[in-house]
Design a protein around this motif. Structure first.
Motif: not given
Ligand SMILES: Cc1ncc(COP(=O)(O)O)c(C=O)c1O
Length: 393
Positions: A100, A175, A203, A206, A233, A235-236, A243
Motif C-alpha cells: 500500500s 497507525n 489506507d 489492518y 495489502t 503485508s499484514k 510486496r
Molecule cells: C497505515 C499504513 N499504511 C501503509 C503501510 C505500508 O504497508 P505495505 O507493506 O502494504 O506497503 C503501513 C505499514 O506499516 C501502514 O501502517
C-alpha cells in the motif's frame, strides 16, 4: 563538487521508524518500535509448496512480464474479497501495487502540486507524511476522537482551505493510535467529502485484523461519487516480503494509477503475484488471519495488563480492537524522544509519538507495537518501560 538535487529533496527525510528498526537490527533490544508482523505466523510451509508449484505449473510464464495492472486471477480474487466487505467492485477496479505504500506515493504523484495541502488525521501514519512531503505538500491535520476523524472540524477546514487537494485517512485500527472509526462517523465523513469533491485515500492495512467487535465496512463501501481510493495489502494478513498490495478505485482512477505504475516500475513481481493467487485458491486465508488475530489479541491483552498494573495512572492508553499498535499519552513534560534515549539504554525501543504529527508538537506520546515480540519479551520489555516511566514522572 556538490550535486544539485531537485527542490523536492529538501522535504525528503528517512522515516524515523525505519531508522530505529535499522539501529535495532538483530541486537538484543526488545522492540515495540516497527510495525512488523509476527514472523512465526508467516505460513512458511504452505508458501514453500506454493512457490515450487508456481514454477512447476506455470513454467516460464511465472518469470515473464505481465500487464501493468497485474495478474488477472489475483485481481479477480481481490475484487471478490472486497465485495464481501460491502464494496461493489470487479477486477477492472483493481490495480496490483508494491504494497500500500506505493499506492500512497502514487496518490501524491497523481494529485499533488508543490504547496498543495493534504488533509490528514492528527496523528497520521508516518509513511504517508514522508511520501506526501516528497511532493512538496503541506499538511492540515484534523483531530480524531474514539469514533474517528472529527467531521465538523473537517468540514470547517475544507471550506477554509482552497489548496486542499486530497484527504488521507486510515479508518481501521489506525497507525499509530489503534483507533477505528464508527459506522456513523464513516457515513458522516462521506457526506462531507461529497460536498467538496476531493479524492480520499483510504489506507486499510489492518481492517481484517480485528480481535473483537463487529466488522465495519470500509469507507469505500459508502462512497457514492467514486471519490474514494481504497489501498489494501497482503503485508499484514500474509507476509510483507512479497510486496503485494492493491488499489481499488473507479475505472477512471485505476487507469490513471496504472499509467503511473507503468512509468514507475512496469509491474509488480510476477512470481509473487502468482504465489499469492495460488495461495488464495489452494488455502483458506481466513484460517491464517484467525491465527494472527488470536496471537495479536493475546499480546495486546498482555501489554494492556502490564500497563494497568505497572504504569503510573498519568499514562493514558488506547485499547485498540484490532491492528498492531497501541498509543500512550503522558503528561506534557514527558518527551517521547528523550524517553526513547533512556529506554534504549535498557534495551527497549518504541516510536516517539511526535513522529506522527506532520506539523510538530505532541511529543508527550509514544506508539507501541504488540504484534512482533513474543509474550515473554513483552513482559520483560513492558516492565522495564514502566520502571523508567515511573522515574521520569
Ligand atoms: C497505515 C499504513 N499504511 C501503509 C503501510 C505500508 O504497508 P505495505 O507493506 O502494504 O506497503 C503501513 C505499514 O506499516 C501502514 O501502517
Amino acid at each position: 563538487m556538490t550535486l544539485k538535487y531537485a527542490n523536492r529533496m529538501d522535504q525528503v527525510k528517512g522515516l524515523e521508524t525505519r531508522e530505529i528498526i535499522k539501529f535495532i537490527g538483530k541486537s538484543d533490544i526488545i522492540s515495540f518500535a516497527g510495525g512488523l508482523p509476527a514472523p512465526e505466523l508467516f505460513p512458511l510451509e504452505e508458501l514453500k509448496e506454493i512457490s515450487a508449484k508456481v514454477l512447476e505449473e506455470c513454467g516460464s510464464d511465472a518469470l515473464q512480464y505481465v500487464p501493468t495492472d497485474g495478474y488477472l486471477p489475483l485481481r479477480e480474487m481481490i475484487a471478490e474479497r472486497m465485495q464481501k466487505t460491502g464494496v461493489k467492485t470487479s477486477a477492472e477496479n483493481i490495480l496490483i501495487i508494491n504494497g500500500s505504500q506505493q499506492g500512497i506515493d502514487f496518490s501524491g504523484k497523481l494529485f499533488l502540486n508543490p504547496g498543495d495541502v493534504v488533509i490528514s488525521e492528527k496523528p497520521c501514519y508516518l509513511g504517508a507524511i514522508g511520501a506526501f512531503r516528497s511532493y512538496q505538500a503541506k499538511f492540515v491535520d484534523i483531530p480524531i476522537d474514539n469514533d474517528g476523524i472529527k467531521v465538523g472540524e473537517l468540514e470547517k477546514t475544507l471550506s477554509q482551505t482552497p489548496k486542499a487537494k486530497l484527504i488521507y485517512v486510515t479508518p481501521d485500527f489506525q497507525n499509530p493510535t489503534g483507533i477505528s472509526w464508527s459506522v456513523t462517523r464513516r457515513k458522516e465523513f462521506i457526506e462531507v467529502v461529497n460536498k467538496f469533491h476531493l479524492p480520499v485515500i483510504e489506507d486499510n492495512p489492518y481492517g481484517e485484523i480485528r480481535f473483537e467487535g463487529k466488522n465495519i465496512p470500509p469507507i469505500k463501501a459508502f462512497d457514492t461519487e467514486g471519490n474514494v481510493v481504497f489501498l489494501g495489502t497482503f503485508s499484514k494478513i500474509l507476509c510483507p516480503g512479497f510486496r503485494i498490495g492493491w488499489i481499488c478505485a473507479s475505472r477512471e482512477l485505476v487507469k490513471k494509477y496504472t499509467m503511473l505504475k507503468e512509468v514507475a516500475d512496469l509491474q509488480c513481481n510476477t512470481m509473487a503475484q502468482r504465489e499469492v493467487a495460488l495461495y488464495l485458491s489452494e488455502y483458506d486465508i481466513t484460517i491464517n488471519i484467525n491465527k494472527i488475530r488470536q496471537v495479536y489479541k493475546r499480546r495486546r491483552d498482555l501489554m494492556i495488563q502490564i500497563i494497568k498494573e505497572e504504569f503510573p495512572p498519568e499514562a493514558k492508553y488506547s485499547v485498540p480492537e484490532g491492528g498492531l499498535f497501541l498509543w500512550i499519552e503522558f503528561p506534557k513534560h514527558i518527551n517521547g524522544r528523550e524517553l526513547l534515549e533512556k529506554t534504549l539504554q535498557e534495551k527497549v525501543a518504541f516510536v516517539p509519538g511526535g513522529c506522527f504529527y506532520p506539523n510538530g508538537g505532541h511529543e508527550n506520546s509514544i506508539r507501541l507495537n504488540f504484534s512482533n515480540m513474543p509474550e515473554e519479551k513483552i513482559v520483560v520489555g513492558m516492565k522495564r518501560l514502566a520502571k523508567i516511566i515511573h522515574k521520569e514522572l
